[in-house]
Design a protein around this motif. Structure first.
Motif, PDB file in Angstrom:
ATOM      1  N   UNK A  63      20.178  -0.655   2.900  1.00 38.44           N
ATOM      2  CA  UNK A  63      20.704  -0.957   4.237  1.00 38.44           C
ATOM      3  C   UNK A  63      22.080  -0.338   4.379  1.00 38.44           C
ATOM      4  N   UNK A  64      22.315   0.351   5.486  1.00 37.86           N
ATOM      5  CA  UNK A  64      23.633   0.896   5.772  1.00 37.86           C
ATOM      6  C   UNK A  64      23.831   0.948   7.284  1.00 37.86           C
ATOM      7  N   UNK A  65      25.091   0.924   7.714  1.00 37.15           N
ATOM      8  CA  UNK A  65      25.405   0.955   9.139  1.00 37.15           C
ATOM      9  C   UNK A  65      26.774   1.606   9.329  1.00 37.15           C
ATOM     10  N   UNK A  66      27.009   2.076  10.529  1.00 33.24           N
ATOM     11  CA  UNK A  66      28.187   2.885  10.831  1.00 33.24           C
ATOM     12  C   UNK A  66      29.307   2.019  11.409  1.00 33.24           C
ATOM     13  N   UNK A  67      30.487   2.115  10.774  1.00 34.95           N
ATOM     14  CA  UNK A  67      31.697   1.474  11.310  1.00 34.95           C
ATOM     15  C   UNK A  67      32.752   2.566  11.471  1.00 34.95           C
ATOM     16  N   UNK A  68      32.732   3.234  12.610  1.00 29.26           N
ATOM     17  CA  UNK A  68      33.686   4.295  12.930  1.00 29.26           C
ATOM     18  C   UNK A  68      33.748   5.358  11.828  1.00 29.26           C
ATOM     19  N   UNK A 124      10.700   2.927   7.023  1.00 32.50           N
ATOM     20  CA  UNK A 124      12.058   3.330   7.410  1.00 32.50           C
ATOM     21  C   UNK A 124      12.317   2.968   8.859  1.00 32.50           C
ATOM     22  N   UNK A 125      13.517   2.462   9.088  1.00 35.15           N
ATOM     23  CA  UNK A 125      14.001   2.163  10.442  1.00 35.15           C
ATOM     24  C   UNK A 125      15.361   2.826  10.553  1.00 35.15           C
ATOM     25  N   UNK A 126      15.417   3.951  11.276  1.00 32.86           N
ATOM     26  CA  UNK A 126      16.600   4.798  11.288  1.00 32.86           C
ATOM     27  C   UNK A 126      17.056   5.042  12.721  1.00 32.86           C
ATOM     28  N   UNK A 127      18.320   4.762  12.976  1.00 36.61           N
ATOM     29  CA  UNK A 127      18.921   5.067  14.269  1.00 36.61           C
ATOM     30  C   UNK A 127      20.234   5.812  14.027  1.00 36.61           C
ATOM     31  N   UNK A 128      20.952   6.090  15.072  1.00 35.02           N
ATOM     32  CA  UNK A 128      22.203   6.830  14.952  1.00 35.02           C
ATOM     33  C   UNK A 128      23.267   6.041  14.197  1.00 35.02           C
ATOM     34  N   UNK A 129      23.192   4.715  14.213  1.00 36.82           N
ATOM     35  CA  UNK A 129      24.262   3.901  13.644  1.00 36.82           C
ATOM     36  C   UNK A 129      23.826   2.964  12.525  1.00 36.82           C
ATOM     37  N   UNK A 130      22.567   2.948  12.157  1.00 32.62           N
ATOM     38  CA  UNK A 130      22.161   2.126  11.022  1.00 32.62           C
ATOM     39  C   UNK A 130      20.844   2.637  10.447  1.00 32.62           C
TER      40      UNK A 130
END
Length: 338
Positions: free
Chosen positions: A253-258, A218-224
Protein backbone atom coordinates in the motif's frame (compact mmCIF):
# COMPACT_ATOMS: atom_id res chain seq x y z
CA UNK A 1 24.69 -13.62 -23.89
CA UNK A 2 27.22 -10.82 -23.35
CA UNK A 3 28.47 -10.86 -26.95
CA UNK A 4 24.94 -11.21 -28.28
CA UNK A 5 23.81 -8.28 -26.13
CA UNK A 6 26.59 -6.08 -27.47
CA UNK A 7 25.69 -7.12 -30.99
CA UNK A 8 22.06 -6.13 -30.49
CA UNK A 9 23.07 -2.77 -29.00
CA UNK A 10 25.37 -2.01 -31.95
CA UNK A 11 22.74 -3.19 -34.42
CA UNK A 12 20.01 -0.90 -33.14
CA UNK A 13 22.36 2.07 -32.82
CA UNK A 14 23.29 1.51 -36.45
CA UNK A 15 19.60 1.35 -37.30
CA UNK A 16 19.10 4.74 -35.67
CA UNK A 17 21.73 6.28 -37.90
CA UNK A 18 21.05 4.55 -41.20
CA UNK A 19 17.41 3.50 -41.44
CA UNK A 20 15.28 6.27 -42.88
CA UNK A 21 11.99 4.36 -42.99
CA UNK A 22 12.20 2.93 -39.45
CA UNK A 23 10.49 4.72 -36.59
CA UNK A 24 12.92 4.19 -33.73
CA UNK A 25 12.37 5.21 -30.13
CA UNK A 26 14.95 4.93 -27.36
CA UNK A 27 14.12 4.88 -23.66
CA UNK A 28 16.26 3.94 -20.72
CA UNK A 29 16.71 3.74 -16.98
CA UNK A 30 19.45 3.65 -14.40
CA UNK A 31 19.62 2.85 -10.69
CA UNK A 32 22.02 2.19 -7.83
CA UNK A 33 21.51 0.83 -4.30
CA UNK A 34 23.02 1.04 -0.85
CA UNK A 35 22.37 -1.87 1.54
CA UNK A 36 23.23 -2.08 5.22
CA UNK A 37 22.03 -4.92 7.43
CA UNK A 38 22.39 -6.18 10.95
CA UNK A 39 25.09 -8.70 11.93
CA UNK A 40 23.46 -11.82 10.42
CA UNK A 41 22.17 -10.24 7.23
CA UNK A 42 23.60 -10.71 3.73
CA UNK A 43 25.22 -7.24 3.90
CA UNK A 44 26.35 -6.75 7.53
CA UNK A 45 28.93 -4.04 6.74
CA UNK A 46 27.01 -1.81 4.37
CA UNK A 47 27.77 -1.68 0.66
CA UNK A 48 26.94 0.22 -2.50
CA UNK A 49 25.45 -2.32 -4.88
CA UNK A 50 23.63 -3.03 -8.13
CA UNK A 51 24.52 -0.13 -10.45
CA UNK A 52 22.42 -0.73 -13.53
CA UNK A 53 21.83 0.94 -16.90
CA UNK A 54 19.10 -0.20 -19.26
CA UNK A 55 18.35 0.85 -22.82
CA UNK A 56 15.09 0.01 -24.59
CA UNK A 57 14.91 0.28 -28.38
CA UNK A 58 11.46 0.05 -29.95
CA UNK A 59 9.73 1.04 -33.15
CA UNK A 60 8.02 -0.07 -36.34
CA UNK A 61 9.63 -1.68 -39.37
CA UNK A 62 6.33 -1.53 -41.24
CA UNK A 63 2.72 -0.60 -40.53
CA UNK A 64 2.03 -3.73 -38.44
CA UNK A 65 5.55 -4.97 -37.78
CA UNK A 66 7.29 -3.76 -34.62
CA UNK A 67 10.41 -4.57 -32.62
CA UNK A 68 11.62 -4.22 -29.03
CA UNK A 69 15.14 -4.75 -27.72
CA UNK A 70 16.13 -4.15 -24.09
CA UNK A 71 19.81 -4.27 -23.14
CA UNK A 72 20.90 -4.08 -19.49
CA UNK A 73 24.42 -3.26 -18.30
CA UNK A 74 25.05 -4.28 -14.70
CA UNK A 75 27.95 -4.24 -12.28
CA UNK A 76 31.01 -6.40 -13.06
CA UNK A 77 30.63 -5.36 -16.74
CA UNK A 78 27.78 -7.79 -17.37
CA UNK A 79 25.59 -7.25 -20.40
CA UNK A 80 22.22 -8.98 -20.49
CA UNK A 81 19.19 -9.00 -22.73
CA UNK A 82 15.75 -8.62 -21.20
CA UNK A 83 13.91 -8.57 -24.51
CA UNK A 84 14.56 -8.97 -28.22
CA UNK A 85 11.19 -9.25 -29.93
CA UNK A 86 9.88 -9.02 -33.44
CA UNK A 87 6.13 -8.44 -33.28
CA UNK A 88 3.24 -8.58 -35.72
CA UNK A 89 0.11 -6.61 -34.74
CA UNK A 90 -2.87 -8.02 -36.60
CA UNK A 91 -5.54 -6.43 -34.38
CA UNK A 92 -6.28 -5.49 -30.78
CA UNK A 93 -7.38 -9.09 -30.26
CA UNK A 94 -4.27 -10.76 -31.65
CA UNK A 95 -0.58 -9.82 -31.56
CA UNK A 96 2.23 -12.25 -32.30
CA UNK A 97 5.78 -11.95 -30.92
CA UNK A 98 8.86 -14.00 -31.68
CA UNK A 99 12.11 -13.90 -29.69
CA UNK A 100 13.19 -13.25 -26.12
CA UNK A 101 10.35 -11.96 -23.93
CA UNK A 102 9.63 -11.16 -20.30
CA UNK A 103 7.34 -13.93 -19.08
CA UNK A 104 3.81 -12.66 -18.32
CA UNK A 105 3.60 -14.10 -14.81
CA UNK A 106 1.71 -11.82 -12.43
CA UNK A 107 2.17 -8.11 -13.00
CA UNK A 108 5.45 -7.74 -11.15
CA UNK A 109 7.74 -9.66 -13.49
CA UNK A 110 7.04 -7.49 -16.53
CA UNK A 111 7.01 -4.20 -14.61
CA UNK A 112 9.82 -4.44 -12.05
CA UNK A 113 12.43 -1.97 -13.26
CA UNK A 114 13.61 0.30 -10.47
CA UNK A 115 11.68 3.36 -11.67
CA UNK A 116 8.43 1.34 -12.04
CA UNK A 117 8.13 -0.04 -8.50
CA UNK A 118 8.05 1.30 -4.94
CA UNK A 119 10.04 -1.50 -3.25
CA UNK A 120 13.81 -1.71 -3.56
CA UNK A 121 14.06 -5.49 -3.18
CA UNK A 122 11.47 -7.77 -4.83
CA UNK A 123 8.84 -9.30 -2.53
CA UNK A 124 9.89 -12.71 -1.20
CA UNK A 125 7.42 -14.77 -3.24
CA UNK A 126 8.63 -12.98 -6.38
CA UNK A 127 12.30 -13.33 -5.45
CA UNK A 128 12.39 -17.02 -4.50
CA UNK A 129 9.88 -18.82 -6.75
CA UNK A 130 11.20 -17.77 -10.16
CA UNK A 131 14.22 -15.93 -11.65
CA UNK A 132 14.57 -12.17 -11.42
CA UNK A 133 13.22 -10.56 -14.61
CA UNK A 134 12.20 -14.04 -15.76
CA UNK A 135 12.67 -14.33 -19.52
CA UNK A 136 12.16 -17.04 -22.11
CA UNK A 137 12.84 -17.59 -25.79
CA UNK A 138 9.95 -18.68 -27.99
CA UNK A 139 6.65 -17.40 -29.35
CA UNK A 140 4.06 -15.29 -27.58
CA UNK A 141 0.56 -14.12 -28.47
CA UNK A 142 -1.42 -11.41 -26.68
CA UNK A 143 -4.43 -9.19 -27.05
CA UNK A 144 -7.78 -8.05 -25.67
CA UNK A 145 -10.97 -10.04 -26.17
CA UNK A 146 -14.38 -9.42 -24.60
CA UNK A 147 -12.86 -7.13 -21.98
CA UNK A 148 -10.16 -9.64 -21.01
CA UNK A 149 -6.43 -9.13 -21.44
CA UNK A 150 -4.55 -12.30 -22.35
CA UNK A 151 -1.00 -13.39 -23.07
CA UNK A 152 0.10 -16.95 -23.89
CA UNK A 153 3.52 -18.35 -24.76
CA UNK A 154 5.59 -21.43 -25.59
CA UNK A 155 9.31 -21.33 -24.86
CA UNK A 156 12.30 -23.28 -23.62
CA UNK A 157 11.05 -23.12 -20.03
CA UNK A 158 12.94 -23.26 -16.75
CA UNK A 159 15.64 -25.78 -15.86
CA UNK A 160 16.27 -27.68 -12.67
CA UNK A 161 18.68 -26.13 -10.19
CA UNK A 162 19.29 -26.09 -6.44
CA UNK A 163 16.74 -23.24 -5.99
CA UNK A 164 13.70 -22.39 -8.10
CA UNK A 165 14.89 -18.83 -8.71
CA UNK A 166 18.07 -20.13 -10.35
CA UNK A 167 16.29 -21.94 -13.17
CA UNK A 168 16.77 -19.27 -15.85
CA UNK A 169 18.04 -20.74 -19.12
CA UNK A 170 18.36 -19.67 -22.74
CA UNK A 171 19.22 -23.05 -24.30
CA UNK A 172 16.73 -25.81 -23.55
CA UNK A 173 17.99 -28.61 -21.29
CA UNK A 174 15.44 -31.20 -22.48
CA UNK A 175 12.93 -31.99 -25.22
CA UNK A 176 9.98 -30.42 -23.45
CA UNK A 177 8.79 -26.86 -24.00
CA UNK A 178 7.44 -24.75 -21.17
CA UNK A 179 4.10 -23.07 -21.75
CA UNK A 180 1.80 -20.74 -19.89
CA UNK A 181 0.13 -17.39 -19.88
CA UNK A 182 -1.83 -14.76 -18.03
CA UNK A 183 -5.43 -13.65 -18.31
CA UNK A 184 -6.66 -10.49 -16.60
CA UNK A 185 -9.95 -8.69 -16.14
CA UNK A 186 -9.54 -4.94 -16.30
CA UNK A 187 -12.59 -4.04 -14.22
CA UNK A 188 -12.04 -0.34 -14.88
CA UNK A 189 -9.02 1.87 -15.51
CA UNK A 190 -7.90 1.45 -11.88
CA UNK A 191 -8.82 -2.10 -10.84
CA UNK A 192 -7.38 -5.29 -12.37
CA UNK A 193 -7.46 -8.98 -11.40
CA UNK A 194 -5.22 -11.53 -13.12
CA UNK A 195 -4.33 -15.23 -13.08
CA UNK A 196 -1.05 -16.69 -14.40
CA UNK A 197 -0.02 -20.28 -15.08
CA UNK A 198 3.24 -21.96 -16.09
CA UNK A 199 3.99 -25.65 -16.68
CA UNK A 200 7.08 -27.41 -18.03
CA UNK A 201 9.42 -30.32 -17.46
CA UNK A 202 12.51 -28.90 -15.82
CA UNK A 203 14.92 -31.87 -15.40
CA UNK A 204 17.38 -33.11 -18.00
CA UNK A 205 15.63 -36.49 -18.19
CA UNK A 206 12.45 -34.77 -19.39
CA UNK A 207 10.31 -36.54 -16.79
CA UNK A 208 9.38 -34.17 -13.92
CA UNK A 209 7.09 -31.14 -14.04
CA UNK A 210 7.35 -27.71 -12.47
CA UNK A 211 4.05 -25.84 -12.11
CA UNK A 212 3.79 -22.19 -11.06
CA UNK A 213 0.58 -20.26 -10.48
CA UNK A 214 -0.10 -16.66 -9.54
CA UNK A 215 -3.13 -14.57 -8.64
CA UNK A 216 -2.58 -10.81 -8.79
CA UNK A 217 -4.83 -7.92 -7.79
CA UNK A 218 -4.05 -4.23 -8.30
CA UNK A 219 -5.89 -1.00 -7.58
CA UNK A 220 -3.86 1.87 -9.02
CA UNK A 221 -4.71 5.55 -9.33
CA UNK A 222 -2.71 8.74 -9.69
CA UNK A 223 -2.36 9.17 -5.92
CA UNK A 224 -2.45 5.70 -4.38
CA UNK A 225 -1.70 2.04 -5.10
CA UNK A 226 -2.84 -1.20 -3.50
CA UNK A 227 -1.13 -4.24 -5.03
CA UNK A 228 -1.02 -7.92 -4.10
CA UNK A 229 0.20 -11.20 -5.57
CA UNK A 230 -0.23 -14.80 -4.39
CA UNK A 231 2.18 -17.40 -5.82
CA UNK A 232 2.14 -21.19 -5.62
CA UNK A 233 4.91 -23.56 -6.74
CA UNK A 234 4.72 -27.36 -7.16
CA UNK A 235 7.68 -29.35 -8.45
CA UNK A 236 7.97 -33.09 -8.96
CA UNK A 237 10.96 -34.91 -7.44
CA UNK A 238 12.34 -38.43 -8.05
CA UNK A 239 10.24 -41.31 -6.72
CA UNK A 240 12.29 -41.70 -3.52
CA UNK A 241 11.56 -38.10 -2.46
CA UNK A 242 8.40 -36.19 -1.63
CA UNK A 243 7.53 -33.49 -4.16
CA UNK A 244 8.39 -29.86 -3.51
CA UNK A 245 5.63 -27.42 -2.66
CA UNK A 246 5.52 -23.77 -1.66
CA UNK A 247 3.34 -20.69 -1.48
CA UNK A 248 3.83 -17.01 -0.79
CA UNK A 249 2.22 -13.63 -1.16
CA UNK A 250 2.77 -9.92 -0.73
CA UNK A 251 0.58 -6.87 -0.26
CA UNK A 252 1.72 -3.29 -0.80
CA UNK A 253 0.00 0.00 0.00
CA UNK A 254 1.29 3.45 -0.88
CA UNK A 255 -0.21 6.91 -1.39
CA UNK A 256 0.93 10.36 -2.45
CA UNK A 257 1.51 13.21 0.02
CA UNK A 258 2.81 16.11 -2.10
CA UNK A 259 5.40 13.98 -3.90
CA UNK A 260 6.28 11.85 -0.86
CA UNK A 261 4.96 8.27 -0.96
CA UNK A 262 4.90 6.27 2.32
CA UNK A 263 5.14 2.52 1.55
CA UNK A 264 3.93 -0.42 3.64
CA UNK A 265 4.38 -4.03 2.48
CA UNK A 266 3.77 -7.37 4.17
CA UNK A 267 5.32 -10.47 2.61
CA UNK A 268 5.21 -14.19 3.42
CA UNK A 269 7.01 -17.13 1.82
CA UNK A 270 7.18 -20.84 2.66
CA UNK A 271 8.66 -23.75 0.73
CA UNK A 272 9.38 -27.42 1.45
CA UNK A 273 11.54 -29.57 -0.84
CA UNK A 274 13.56 -32.57 0.44
CA UNK A 275 15.47 -33.07 -2.83
CA UNK A 276 16.98 -29.69 -3.79
CA UNK A 277 18.83 -27.00 -1.87
CA UNK A 278 22.47 -26.54 -0.88
CA UNK A 279 24.72 -29.20 -2.46
CA UNK A 280 22.38 -30.15 -5.31
CA UNK A 281 24.23 -30.90 -8.54
CA UNK A 282 22.12 -33.48 -10.37
CA UNK A 283 19.58 -36.24 -9.67
CA UNK A 284 22.57 -38.39 -8.78
CA UNK A 285 23.70 -35.94 -6.08
CA UNK A 286 20.68 -34.41 -4.31
CA UNK A 287 20.90 -31.38 -2.06
CA UNK A 288 20.37 -31.04 1.67
CA UNK A 289 16.72 -30.12 1.21
CA UNK A 290 14.82 -26.86 1.66
CA UNK A 291 12.53 -25.97 4.54
CA UNK A 292 11.74 -22.26 4.79
CA UNK A 293 8.99 -20.21 6.39
CA UNK A 294 9.72 -16.47 6.30
CA UNK A 295 7.87 -13.20 6.64
CA UNK A 296 8.78 -9.56 6.19
CA UNK A 297 7.43 -6.12 6.93
CA UNK A 298 8.93 -3.50 4.64
CA UNK A 299 8.39 0.16 5.55
CA UNK A 300 9.63 2.89 3.28
CA UNK A 301 9.42 6.33 1.74
CA UNK A 302 9.70 7.21 -1.93
CA UNK A 303 10.36 10.80 -2.94
CA UNK A 304 9.71 12.02 -6.47
CA UNK A 305 12.74 14.08 -7.41
CA UNK A 306 10.99 14.62 -10.75
CA UNK A 307 8.37 12.81 -12.81
CA UNK A 308 10.83 9.99 -13.66
CA UNK A 309 13.43 10.27 -10.88
CA UNK A 310 13.00 8.71 -7.44
CA UNK A 311 14.84 8.41 -4.16
CA UNK A 312 13.79 5.41 -2.06
CA UNK A 313 14.32 4.55 1.58
CA UNK A 314 13.26 1.14 2.90
CA UNK A 315 13.66 -0.75 6.17
CA UNK A 316 12.96 -4.48 6.32
CA UNK A 317 11.90 -6.38 9.43
CA UNK A 318 12.79 -9.97 8.52
CA UNK A 319 11.57 -12.97 10.50
CA UNK A 320 12.04 -16.73 10.00
CA UNK A 321 9.96 -19.37 11.77
CA UNK A 322 11.94 -21.28 14.40
CA UNK A 323 15.09 -19.19 13.85
CA UNK A 324 16.26 -16.10 15.73
CA UNK A 325 18.41 -14.00 13.41
CA UNK A 326 19.48 -10.38 13.46
CA UNK A 327 19.03 -9.82 9.75
CA UNK A 328 16.92 -6.68 9.39
CA UNK A 329 18.03 -4.47 6.51
CA UNK A 330 18.22 -0.78 5.58
CA UNK A 331 18.10 -0.07 1.84
CA UNK A 332 18.53 3.11 -0.21
CA UNK A 333 18.06 3.50 -3.94
CA UNK A 334 18.19 6.16 -6.61
CA UNK A 335 16.21 5.31 -9.78
CA UNK A 336 15.77 7.30 -12.98
CA UNK A 337 13.81 6.58 -16.15
CA UNK A 338 14.27 8.51 -19.38
Amino acid sequence: MRKFGLFVLIFFCATLVSAQNTQLKINGYLSADYLDGRNESVFPYGTFQNPKLGLIFSGFLAAKVNFVAEVVLQQDVQVELNQTLLGFSFSNAFNFNLGLYLVPFGKYNENSRAYEIFLIEPPMNVKYFYPAMWRDIGVQVSGTMAGLLYSAYVGNGLRENDWLNEGQQFKDNNRDKGFGGRVAWNVDQKFEVGYSYYRGKYDENNSRNLVLQCLDVSFISQNYQLIGEYTRADNENPADYADGSGKGYFALLTFNIQGLWPVVSYQHYEYEDPFHGVGFLSPVLPGLGISEDRERWALGLVYNLSQMAFFKLEYQFNREKGVEKKNDMLLLQVAVGF
